[in-house]
Structures are given as structure tokens and as C-alpha cells.
Scaffold this active site. Structure first.
Site, short mmCIF file in Angstrom:
data_model
loop_
_atom_site.label_atom_id
_atom_site.label_comp_id
_atom_site.label_asym_id
_atom_site.label_seq_id
_atom_site.Cartn_x
_atom_site.Cartn_y
_atom_site.Cartn_z
N ARG A 1 25.15 49.02 28.23
CA ARG A 1 25.04 47.82 27.24
C ARG A 1 23.73 48.24 26.30
O ARG A 1 23.24 48.38 25.62
CB ARG A 1 24.27 46.68 28.41
CG ARG A 1 25.56 45.86 28.73
CD ARG A 1 25.32 44.70 29.66
NE ARG A 1 25.98 44.37 30.58
CZ ARG A 1 26.17 42.90 31.18
NH1 ARG A 1 25.77 42.76 31.78
NH2 ARG A 1 27.31 42.57 30.52
N LYS B 1 40.82 34.59 42.71
CA LYS B 1 41.15 33.42 42.64
C LYS B 1 41.96 32.32 41.63
O LYS B 1 41.33 33.03 40.05
CB LYS B 1 39.22 32.09 43.01
CG LYS B 1 38.75 32.61 44.39
CD LYS B 1 37.65 31.61 44.48
CE LYS B 1 37.00 31.87 45.59
NZ LYS B 1 35.79 32.58 45.14
N GLY C 1 33.53 42.09 33.13
CA GLY C 1 33.83 41.74 34.57
C GLY C 1 34.28 43.17 35.29
O GLY C 1 34.00 43.94 35.60
N GLY D 1 32.24 36.67 32.21
CA GLY D 1 32.27 34.50 31.47
C GLY D 1 32.77 34.83 30.50
O GLY D 1 33.50 34.69 29.87
#
Length: 402
Positions: free
Chosen positions: A38, A202, A359, A382
Site C-alpha cells: 500500500r 458466504k 480482499g 469492501g
């Protein structure tokens, strides 16, 4: 969706105080940065602002100090490492209240091309609530605001949205521009065939993404834990595999939607199964390959099987654009990483534009050594998910239009 926002190339910052919101939310171990991706990703924007003679004031959050100073979440190690990467001093303003006497004095003393770094923005309780007092403090330090933190673009906080509304000039940096161009164009204006690959545990986490991508892509590939809810929705025996029982109807609707729109929806034809989830996650584990419609009652699927992996790799070969979010199985375990590796390998070998949506998929691709073979790896988890859902991101919306 080309970004109709002003960027650092559209402004002149010479002699101006520039507050630049970066994403320095890096992993720390005993005060040492263990992954500096980053920091490196932020350098082009910072170097541009220095070269143009701006007085560069950097800010970022780190971890979740929840509104109070936590020494182990201080950005001091980031200032030290950035000084080395830039080859010039990045002065650290060590104020527990972020905009305090140290920051004000440091900004006051700046020459053109100097760089300072403020303390962790989340030391302030207002930050995550977009409270006005902290936004005003930040705005008081600068003439121009640059947002280059895609990782938090899906949140309206003081340091990305609040401050942008209080300064006359608010633009995006190179990293932000790149993210929006890649993710935005891939989804809104893809070169076809466009293949989307979704994994992860999920279905619930990806509801809107599945629905939005079905409308945009030509082929949607489903892997990871969420595949088993789809397989159960087809009436298959999935044994003890992870299942989201409340989402079975939703999965049926999505399969119908794909058919109605004439889109291919690929589900795994086989799975790598074991008696239980590995504990610890990288423990040795006995596995067996089962057909997707015949998983024994006492077994659980933990990765896509070899036939599914081969089929998915084939689908990637003919693609011109591929977006991938979420691993195909429990990739942290070498025995259960094969599905994810096969798909990553197929993406690495194709000439298509390949975009990894942040992610776990970004972590998987980097850990498995395929990072440099991808066209673009998103820095936001996200944020990239919400982008793939077709949502407007507050951090992007706050910048000035061209």
C-alpha cells in the site's frame, strides 16, 4: 464509466498546502511493516505532488483504534519507511488529537516539496462518524485535498468525504483514478467475452454483486464456500458443506435470472472433500474428490474439484475481460489451494484484461506468486465489492467533477 472527476493532473499545487488521504493501513508486527504494497501504491501521487512544488500533508487511518490514541497503531513506522522510499524526510506530526500543535507547527514551517504525515486519523472519535469538528481541523491545514485512498472510498469519513466538502479544490490521486478506470470500465464497458469469477465463503456477502454481474457479464463462475448453497438449491446432496439456508431461494432466482438473460452460470461439477475443516487452517488433511451432487453426509466440500477447476480455466481462456473476487476454496491450506491456483494460473496465462477485486483474492494471488501477471489488483476489499455491485462510492462522489 469513465471517471468524470478531476485528478492531480488537472490542478496546479505549486506553493499550496495539499492534504493527501492515502491508504497506509498496513500490517504491523512489533512495530515493523510486514507488507508495504500500500505504501508503494501511494508513491506515484505523492511524487507528483512533490515534483509540482506542493506542501504535501499525508494522512491515513491504521487499524481500528476506535477514537483513542493507541501507540501500537501509530503511523510513526510508516513515516520512517516512506522517508526511505521517497529518499527525503517525511516529518511525522505526533499529535494524539491528529491536528494538534505538532501538525500546525510542521505545516507552518513547510517549504515547497516538503512532506509531513499526520497521526492515525482514527485516533479521533469523529473520523468514522464524519463529525464536523475533525473535518474542519483537517480543512484548516490545507488549500487543496487529494483523495488517493480507494480502500476506504466506500465509507463517508472525515478524512475522505467531510474534508472534501470544506475545501474548494478536491481531486482524486493516480491510484484512485486507476481503480475506477479498471473496475469501472471492466464492469460498465467490458471488452467481451466478459467472465466474472466469484468465490469466498458466504452467498450473503455477495448478493448484490452476483445480481449486478449477471447483468453485465457473459459467463459467471461460482466457486468457494458459497457454491454449495447454489448446489443445494439445485437439489444436490452437499453433505456437511457450508450452506446458507436462508439464501437457497435467492440462488434459485439467480439461476433463473441467468437463464432468462442467456448468461452462462457455471457451478463446480466436483469438489475436494474432507471430514472436517482443517485446524489449524494449514494442518495436514485427508481429502477425497466427490461429484458435486453426491457429497457423502459426513463430508464437507473445501475446494472446487479438478474437473471444475479445468472447466473454469477453459472458460477464462476465451475471455477478453476477467474480474475475480474471492478464492475457490480454503487456499491457506496447500491441499485445498489447488482450485484457486488453477484459476490464478489461467488468469496469469491469458492475454485478457484481468482484474482482481481486492480482499482475499488479492491476498491469494499475491501469496501464490501470480501478482505480477495480473492487469490490475485492487487495493480495496469492501470498496471493490461495492463498486462491483454498481454502487456509488462516497469517497469518489466527493471529488470535484471535471
Amino acid at each position: 464509466m469513465s471517471l468524470n472527476k478531476k485528478s492531480v493532473d488537472d490542478i496546479n499545487v505549486k506553493g499550496k498546502r495539499v492534504l493527501c488521504r492515502c491508504d497506509f493501513n498496513v500490517p504491523l508486527k512489533e512495530g515493523k511493516i510486514t507488507d508495504e504494497n500500500r505504501l508503494v501504491a501511494a508513491l506515484p501521487t505523492i511524487k507528483k505532488l512533490i515534483a509540482d512544488g506542493g506542501k504535501v500533508i499525508l494522512c491515513s487511518h491504521l487499524g481500528k483504534p476506535k477514537g483513542e490514541p493507541k501507540p501500537e497503531l501509530s503511523l510513526a513506522p510508516v513515516a520512517a519507511r516512506l522517508s526511505e522510499l521517497l529518499g527525503q524526510e517525511v516529518k511525522f506530526a505526533a499529535d494524539p488529537e491528529v491536528v494538534g500543535p505538532n501538525a500546525k507547527a510542521a505545516v507552518e514551517a513547510m517549504q515547497d516539496g516538503d512532506v509531513i504525515l499526520l497521526e492515525n486519523t482514527r485516533y479521533r472519535v469523529e473520523e468514522t462518524k464524519n463529525g464536523e469538528a475533525f473535518s474542519k481541523d483537517l480543512a484548516s491545514l490545507c488549500d487543496v485535498f487529494v483523495n488517493d485512498a480507494f480502500g476506504t472510498a466506500h465509507r463517508a469519513h472525515c478524512s475522505n468525504v467531510g474534508v472534501a466538502q470544506l475545501v474548494d479544490t478536491a481531486v482524486v490521486g493516480y491510484l484512485m483514478e486507476k481503480e475506477i478506470n479498471f473496475l469501472g470500465n471492466a464492469v460498465e464497458n467490458p471488452v467481451r467475452p466478459f467472465v466474472a469469477i466469484l468465490g469466498g465463503a458466504k452467498v450473503a456477502d455477495k448478493l448484490n454483486v452476483i445480481s449486478n454481474l449477471l447483468e453485465k457479464c457473459d459467463t459467471l463462475i461460482i466457486g468457494g464456500g458459497m457454491a454449495f448453497t447454489f448446489l443445494k438449491a439445485k437439489g444436490y446432496e452437499i453433505g456437511a458443506s457450508l450452506v446458507d439456508d436462508e439464501k437457497i431461494e435467492y440462488c434459485k432466482e439467480m439461476m433463473e435470472k441467468a437463464e432468462k438473460l442467456g448468461k452462462k452460470l457455471l457451478l463446480p461439477v466436483d469438489a475436494v472433500c474432507a471430514a472436517s475443516f482443517p485446524s489449524p487452517i494449514d494442518a495436514k488433511i485427508d481429502v477425497t474428490v466427490c461429484a458435486a451432487d453426491a457429497i457423502p453426509a459426513d463430508m464437507m466440500g473445501l475446494d472446487i474439484g479438478p474437473k471444475a477447476a479445468e472447466e473454469y480455466a477453459e472458460a477464462v481462456k476465451s475471455a477478453k475481460t476477467v474480474v475475480w473476487n474471492g478464492p475457490m476454496g480454503v487456499f491457506e491450506n496447500p491441499v485445498l489451494a489447488k482450485g484457486t491456483i488453477t484459476v490464478a494460473q489461467a488468469l496469469a496465462e491469458t492475454d485478457a484484461t484481468t482484474i482482481i477485486g481486492g480482499g482475499d483474492s488479492a491476498a491469494a494471488v499475491n501469496q501464490l506468486g501470480f501478482g505480477d501477471k495480473m492487469t490490475h489488483i485492487s487495493t480495496g476489499g469492501g470498496a471493490s465489492l461495492e463498486f462491483l455491485e454498481g454502487k456509488e462510492l462516497p469517497g469518489v462522489a466527493a471529488a470535484n467533477d471535471k
